[in-house]
Design an enzyme around this catalytic site. Structure first.
Site, PDB file in Angstrom:
ATOM      1  N   GLN A 101       0.832  -1.201   0.000  1.00  0.00           N
ATOM      2  CA  GLN A 101       0.000   0.000   0.000  1.00  0.00           C
ATOM      3  C   GLN A 101       0.866   1.250   0.000  1.00  0.00           C
ATOM      4  OE1 GLN A 101      -2.874   0.042   3.155  1.00  0.00           O
ATOM      5  NE2 GLN A 101      -3.842   1.936   2.490  1.00  0.00           N
ATOM      6  N   ASP A 142     -10.702  -8.424   3.612  1.00  0.00           N
ATOM      7  CA  ASP A 142     -12.039  -9.017   3.531  1.00  0.00           C
ATOM      8  C   ASP A 142     -12.321  -9.586   2.143  1.00  0.00           C
ATOM      9  OD1 ASP A 142     -12.902  -8.044   6.258  1.00  0.00           O
ATOM     10  OD2 ASP A 142     -12.462  -6.138   5.275  1.00  0.00           O
ATOM     11  N   HIS A 194     -12.225  -4.143   7.209  1.00  0.00           N
ATOM     12  CA  HIS A 194     -10.930  -3.598   7.642  1.00  0.00           C
ATOM     13  C   HIS A 194     -10.600  -2.474   6.660  1.00  0.00           C
ATOM     14  CE1 HIS A 194      -6.912  -3.194   9.134  1.00  0.00           C
ATOM     15  NE2 HIS A 194      -6.338  -3.683   8.050  1.00  0.00           N
TER      16      HIS A 194
END
Length: 333
Positions: A101, A142, A194
């Site tokens: 990320q 998820d 999340h």
């Protein structure tokens, strides 16, 4: 025993069958994977920790660096390889590999590359460790957990994600900072995605045995008003972005959170943790992976606890399910 045998002869001839010890496989030797291995070794979570990564030099170096510190940890062995065979017969497989990320990116921005990676690698992991509990840590956790269930063919209890356990830890830390109450006595959960659509379950939160919403404040510390709660939720939601902007990655807290999940599995603790798993008519929500307080033990994720929620919290959980499900559908799942 014959007259020509002694007790020592009999002992020497007895075959020795060493007991099998717990084995954890970490997939991905990046900052999260390496830190998670370090946390598990330091806590004594498992006797054998192996790392798998396609970058042979990197994974071997990380394993060697960890191995050089074994003298200062609970006894264990650690190894790293770019050969999938190193994962064989693992008790738990932790999937941390994925696109990194970057500042400004959301977790859902990472979905495409990570979904492709897990669709390629996970079936091979199941081949060498079919009985392992598969713990997904890589983001967006998820969506990736949902894809992992689809491509692995494993039962729903055997594949789940780290979910909002770290978000919950951040929430409890911030509540502790505001109230002055030890973080271990703050009982509150973040549920849902999340990510940006997560929600705090304030209705069921307590400080010790006192409902959090009824806490009057002590020693000059005010109660947890709506404004305070909103500020705390905002800080929780943006914690990862703040850390990534400052140091490039989050790794220490997620490593500790992951090791705590591993211990709940290996020790069959039946510990309640907000992990991401496939919901089936949970408050009317099905066919999506989201975090709710769940029982974690040796078989993986068990009962999902239906905790008290306000109407607003229930609505927010449904909205979170829609957000996560839409991303999965965009990628054909």
């Amino acid at each position: 025993m014959s007259s020509s045998e002694t007790a020592s002869d009999v002992v020497r001839e007895t075959p020795f069958h060493p007991r099998r010890t717990s084995k954890i496989a970490v997939i991905g030797a990046g900052s999260v994977g390496a830190t998670m291995a370090y946390a598990m070794l330091m806590r004594g979570s498992a006797r054998t920790v192996v790392l798998y990564d396609i970058n042979r030099a990197k994974v071997e170096a990380e394993a060697l660096d960890l191995a050089h510190g074994i003298q200062f940890m609970p006894m264990a062995t650690v190894a790293g390889s770019d050969d999938i065979e190193i994962v064989r017969d693992a008790d738990v497989v932790i999937f941390t590999a994925g696109a990194k990320q970057k500042p400004g990116q959301t977790r859902l921005d990472l979905a495409g590359a990570t979904i492709a990676l897990i669709a390629k690698v996970l079936p091979r992991l199941v081949e060498v460790a079919p009985d392992a509990v598969q713990l997904i840590v890589t983001n967006p956790v998820d969506v990736v957990t949902y894809v992992a269930l689809k491509v692995s063919g494993l039962p729903a209890n055997q594949v789940f994600g780290s979910g909002t356990l770290l978000d919950t830890s951040r929430l409890r830390y911030l509540v502790s900072q505001h109230t002055g109450i030890a973080v271990q006595n703050v009982h509150a959960y973040i549920a849902g995605e999340h990510g940006d659509s997560q929600l705090a379950l304030w209705s069921s939160a307590t400080l010790g045995a006192v409902p959090l919403l009824d806490w009057p404040g002590i020693e000059g510390r005010g109660p947890l008003t709506q404004a305070v709660r909103d500020r705390i939720c905002d800080q929780v939601k943006h914690s990862a972005a703040t850390i990534i902007a400052g140091k490039g990655a989050t790794n220490y807290a997620v490593g500790l959170a992951g090791s705590r999940i591993i211990e709940a599995i290996l020790n069959d603790e039946h510990r309640i943790q907000p992990v991401s798993s496939l919901l089936d008519d949970y408050r009317g929500i099905s066919d999506v992976c989201l975090s709710v307080p769940s029982v974690v033990g040796s078989r993986g994720v068990g009962e999902r606890l239906v905790v008290p929620m306000s109407s607003g919290e229930t609505t927010a959980l449904h909205a979170s399910a829609v957000a996560v499900r839409e991303v999965a559908r965009q990628f054909g799942y």
